[in-house]
Design a protein around this motif. Structure first.
Motif, PDB file in Angstrom:
ATOM      1  N   GLU A  25      -5.686  40.434  40.333  1.00 40.36           N
ATOM      2  CA  GLU A  25      -5.588  39.763  39.038  1.00 40.36           C
ATOM      3  C   GLU A  25      -6.963  39.166  38.745  1.00 40.36           C
ATOM      4  O   GLU A  25      -7.466  38.349  39.526  1.00 40.36           O
ATOM      5  N   ALA A  26      -7.597  39.610  37.670  1.00 40.77           N
ATOM      6  CA  ALA A  26      -8.956  39.163  37.386  1.00 40.77           C
ATOM      7  C   ALA A  26      -9.172  38.942  35.896  1.00 40.77           C
ATOM      8  O   ALA A  26      -8.486  39.527  35.059  1.00 40.77           O
ATOM      9  N   MET A  27     -10.176  38.123  35.624  1.00 40.55           N
ATOM     10  CA  MET A  27     -10.545  37.806  34.256  1.00 40.55           C
ATOM     11  C   MET A  27     -11.981  38.278  34.037  1.00 40.55           C
ATOM     12  O   MET A  27     -12.868  37.999  34.843  1.00 40.55           O
ATOM     13  N   ILE A  36      -8.807  36.052  40.123  1.00 39.36           N
ATOM     14  CA  ILE A  36      -7.900  34.912  40.129  1.00 39.36           C
ATOM     15  C   ILE A  36      -7.030  34.954  41.385  1.00 39.36           C
ATOM     16  O   ILE A  36      -6.807  33.937  42.025  1.00 39.36           O
ATOM     17  N   PRO A  47       0.183  39.109  35.119  1.00 36.78           N
ATOM     18  CA  PRO A  47      -1.116  38.445  35.122  1.00 36.78           C
ATOM     19  C   PRO A  47      -1.109  37.211  34.210  1.00 36.78           C
ATOM     20  O   PRO A  47      -0.408  37.169  33.211  1.00 36.78           O
ATOM     21  N   CYS A  51      -5.995  37.576  31.743  1.00 41.14           N
ATOM     22  CA  CYS A  51      -6.306  38.357  32.944  1.00 41.14           C
ATOM     23  C   CYS A  51      -5.744  39.771  32.827  1.00 41.14           C
ATOM     24  O   CYS A  51      -4.827  40.024  32.060  1.00 41.14           O
ATOM     25  N   ASP A  52      -6.309  40.666  33.597  1.00 47.80           N
ATOM     26  CA  ASP A  52      -5.827  42.035  33.713  1.00 47.80           C
ATOM     27  C   ASP A  52      -5.621  42.345  35.189  1.00 47.80           C
ATOM     28  O   ASP A  52      -6.059  41.597  36.062  1.00 47.80           O
ATOM     29  N   ARG A  53      -4.992  43.495  35.441  1.00 52.47           N
ATOM     30  CA  ARG A  53      -4.763  43.971  36.805  1.00 52.47           C
ATOM     31  C   ARG A  53      -5.777  45.065  37.117  1.00 52.47           C
ATOM     32  O   ARG A  53      -6.002  45.967  36.314  1.00 52.47           O
TER      33      ARG A  53
END
Length: 69
Positions: A25-27, A36, A47, A51-53
């Motif tokens: 999970e990141a931004m 994240i 998410p 955020c996206d995967r």
């Protein structure tokens, strides 16, 4: 490949395109990519807002074993 920062300040390589089943999970923002959370593979999660995967590049790179410490 894109480099991202984890919450502990370490770097992690990510595939640059979000995927629906990624476990990272990141931004993405102007200063780069911020992880994240890294969820266990196969764990269902939604998410957080913004955020996206993503997949770690280690999961998709055919030469990952050569670079892992």
């Amino acid at each position: 490949m894109a480099w991202a920062s984890t919450p502990s300040g370490k770097s992690i390589p990510l595939d640059p395109v979000p995927v629906p089943d990624g476990n990272v999970e990141a931004m993405v923002h102007d200063l780069g990519v911020r992880v994240i959370a890294v969820h266990p593979a196969g764990q269902a999660f939604l998410p957080a807002a913004g955020c996206d995967r993503f997949d770690t590049h280690f999961a998709t790179c055919p030469k990952a074993a050569e670079f892992k410490k």
